[in-house]
Design an enzyme around this catalytic site. Structure first.
Site, short mmCIF file in Angstrom:
data_model
loop_
_atom_site.label_atom_id
_atom_site.label_comp_id
_atom_site.label_asym_id
_atom_site.label_seq_id
_atom_site.Cartn_x
_atom_site.Cartn_y
_atom_site.Cartn_z
CE1 TYR A 1 -4.06 2.01 0.69
CE2 TYR A 1 -2.69 3.15 2.29
CZ TYR A 1 -3.85 3.08 1.55
OH TYR A 1 -4.79 4.07 1.66
CE LYS B 1 -3.67 4.78 -1.63
NZ LYS B 1 -4.72 5.33 -2.50
P1 NAP Z 1 -13.36 2.21 0.97
O1 NAP Z 1 -14.42 2.68 1.88
O2 NAP Z 1 -12.82 0.84 1.12
O3 NAP Z 1 -13.85 2.44 -0.54
C1 NAP Z 1 -13.03 2.05 -1.61
C2 NAP Z 1 -13.71 2.41 -2.90
O4 NAP Z 1 -12.85 2.00 -3.97
C3 NAP Z 1 -15.04 1.70 -3.09
O5 NAP Z 1 -15.96 2.60 -3.66
C4 NAP Z 1 -14.70 0.59 -4.07
O6 NAP Z 1 -15.80 0.30 -4.91
C5 NAP Z 1 -13.61 1.24 -4.90
N1 NAP Z 1 -12.76 0.27 -5.60
C6 NAP Z 1 -11.95 -0.68 -5.06
N2 NAP Z 1 -11.34 -1.36 -6.04
C7 NAP Z 1 -11.77 -0.84 -7.21
C8 NAP Z 1 -11.50 -1.11 -8.59
N3 NAP Z 1 -10.63 -2.08 -8.94
N4 NAP Z 1 -12.11 -0.38 -9.54
C9 NAP Z 1 -12.97 0.61 -9.20
N5 NAP Z 1 -13.28 0.92 -7.92
C10 NAP Z 1 -12.68 0.20 -6.94
O7 NAP Z 1 -12.07 3.16 1.04
P2 NAP Z 1 -11.88 4.68 1.53
O8 NAP Z 1 -11.41 4.63 2.93
O9 NAP Z 1 -13.03 5.51 1.15
O10 NAP Z 1 -10.61 5.07 0.65
C11 NAP Z 1 -10.69 5.78 -0.57
C12 NAP Z 1 -9.30 6.12 -1.03
O11 NAP Z 1 -8.63 6.88 -0.02
C13 NAP Z 1 -8.42 4.91 -1.29
O12 NAP Z 1 -7.56 5.15 -2.38
C14 NAP Z 1 -7.62 4.81 -0.01
O13 NAP Z 1 -6.41 4.13 -0.22
C15 NAP Z 1 -7.42 6.26 0.32
N6 NAP Z 1 -7.10 6.52 1.72
C16 NAP Z 1 -7.98 6.18 2.71
C17 NAP Z 1 -7.65 6.46 4.02
C18 NAP Z 1 -8.56 6.13 5.17
O14 NAP Z 1 -8.14 6.30 6.33
N7 NAP Z 1 -9.77 5.70 4.96
C19 NAP Z 1 -6.41 7.05 4.33
C20 NAP Z 1 -5.55 7.37 3.29
C21 NAP Z 1 -5.91 7.12 1.99
P3 NAP Z 1 -16.50 -1.17 -5.03
O15 NAP Z 1 -16.87 -1.59 -3.65
O16 NAP Z 1 -17.63 -0.89 -5.92
O17 NAP Z 1 -15.47 -2.06 -5.64
#
Ligand code: NAP
Length: 255
Positions: A163, A167
Site C-alpha cells: 500500500y 501511494k
Molecule cells: P473504501 O471505503 O474501502 O472504498 C473504496 C472504494 O474503492 C469503493 O468505492 C470501491 O468500490 C472502490 N474500488 C476498489 N477497487 C476498485 C477497482 N478495482 N475499480 C474501481 N473501484 C474500486 O475506502 P476509503 O477509505 O473511502 O478510501 C478511498 C481512497 O482513499 C483509497 O484510495 C484509499 O487508499 C485512500 N485513503 C484512505 C484512508 C482512510 O483512512 N480511509 C487514508 C488514506 C488514503 P467497489 O466496492 O464498488 O469495488
C-alpha cells in the site's frame, strides 16, 4: 431563483469522474463536486447498489450523476469507460483517482498476489485513468486531475509495504504528469489523507486504532468531508495555480 443559485456554483457545466465513488471518501467527493454543479460519473467496481445510492443522493440534492462500473486496474476497460463518457458528455473536466484497496501484512508474510493486487488497483488504476483522459484534457486545454495518495505513501507504514509503495507511486505519477500537462492548463495534484473514518479503517482492531490515534497530533481520525472539501478546492478555479503538489489532510501526522 434557480438561475441565481446556479451562478454561484463553482463547477457549473463541468463533468467529473470519481473512481471508487460507491462509498467512503470517493462518495463524499462525488457528492461535494455535484453540490457545486458538476455532473458526476460515479465509478464503482463491485458495489452496484451503493453506487446507485450515491447517484440517488446526488439527484435528491438537485445534482446530476450517473453510475458506471469499471475495474480501474483493467487498462482496456478504463479506456472504454473514458471513451463512453467523452462520447456521451462531450468533455471531461475533473478526474479524481480515488479507488483503492488494502491487503495489509508484514513484508515477510506478504504474498506476491497481494503486492500485485494493491499496485494494480491503486497505482496502475490511477495511471490507466490519467492516460485515457489526458488526450481529451489536452484537446480542451484545461483539466483537473486529483489522485488520493496517503500518509502511508509519504511516511511509510509497517505492515503496508504494498500500500505504501502504491501511494508513494501516486506521488511520483502526480509530479511527472503535472510537469507534462502544466503548459496545457491541466493541473495534477494529490491528496494524502491520514486516518479517515471509512470502512477501510473500520476493520482495524481497537488496539491498532488506539496506536494510530496516538500518532495523530490532533488525536482523532478525520471525516470523509475533510477530504471531499480539499478535493473540491483543488477542482475549483481557486486552485488554478497549484500543480504537482501533495496536500496532507491528516490532523498533523506528516509534517
Ligand atoms: P473504501 O471505503 O474501502 O472504498 C473504496 C472504494 O474503492 C469503493 O468505492 C470501491 O468500490 C472502490 N474500488 C476498489 N477497487 C476498485 C477497482 N478495482 N475499480 C474501481 N473501484 C474500486 O475506502 P476509503 O477509505 O473511502 O478510501 C478511498 C481512497 O482513499 C483509497 O484510495 C484509499 O487508499 C485512500 N485513503 C484512505 C484512508 C482512510 O483512512 N480511509 C487514508 C488514506 C488514503 P467497489 O466496492 O464498488 O469495488
Amino acid at each position: 431563483m434557480e438561475q441565481i443559485e446556479n451562478k454561484n456554483k463553482m463547477l457549473e457545466n463541468q463533468v467529473a469522474l470519481v473512481t471508487g465513488a460507491s462509498r467512503g471518501i470517493g462518495q463524499a467527493i462525488a457528492v461535494a463536486l455535484a453540490s457545486q454543479g458538476a455532473t458526476v460519473i460515479v465509478n464503482y467496481n463491485g458495489s452496484e447498489e451503493r453506487a446507485k445510492a450515491t447517484v440517488a443522493q446526488i439527484e435528491a440534492e438537485g445534482g446530476k450523476a450517473e453510475a458506471v462500473r469499471c475495474n480501474v486496474a483493467d487498462f482496456t476497460a478504463c479506456g472504454q469507460m473514458m471513451a463512453d463518457v467523452i462520447k456521451h458528455y462531450g468533455r471531461l473536466d475533473i478526474l479524481v483517482n480515488n479507488a483503492g484497496i488494502t491487503r495489509d501484512n508484514l513484508l515477510m508474510k506478504m504474498s506476491e498476489e497481494d503486492f500485485d493486487a494493491v499496485l494494480d488497483t491503486n497505482l496502475k488504476g490511477a495511471f490507466n485513468c490519467i492516460k485515457h483522459v489526458s488526450r481529451q484534457m489536452l484537446k480542451q486545454r484545461s483539466g483537473r486531475i486529483i489522485s488520493i495518495s496517503s500518509v502511508s505513501g509519504v511516511m511509510g507504514n509497517a505492515g503496508q509495504a504494498n500500500y505504501s509503495a502504491s501511494k508513494a507511486g501516486i506521488i511520483g505519477l502526480t509530479k511527472a504528469a503535472a510537469r507534462e500537462l502544466a503548459s496545457r492548463g491541466i493541473t495534477v495534484n494529490a491528496i494524502a489523507p491520514g486516518f479517515i473514518q471509512t470502512e477501510m479503517t473500520q476493520v482495524l482492531s481497537d488496539a491498532v486504532k488506539a496506536a494510530a490515534t496516538e500518532q495523530i497530533p490532533m488525536k482523532h481520525f478525520g471525516e470523509t468531508e475533510d477530504i471531499a472539501q480539499t478535493a473540491l478546492f483543488l477542482a475549483s478555479g481557486n486552485a488554478k495555480y497549484i500543480t504537482g503538489q501533495v496536500i496532507c489532510v491528516d490532523g498533523g501526522m506528516a509534517m
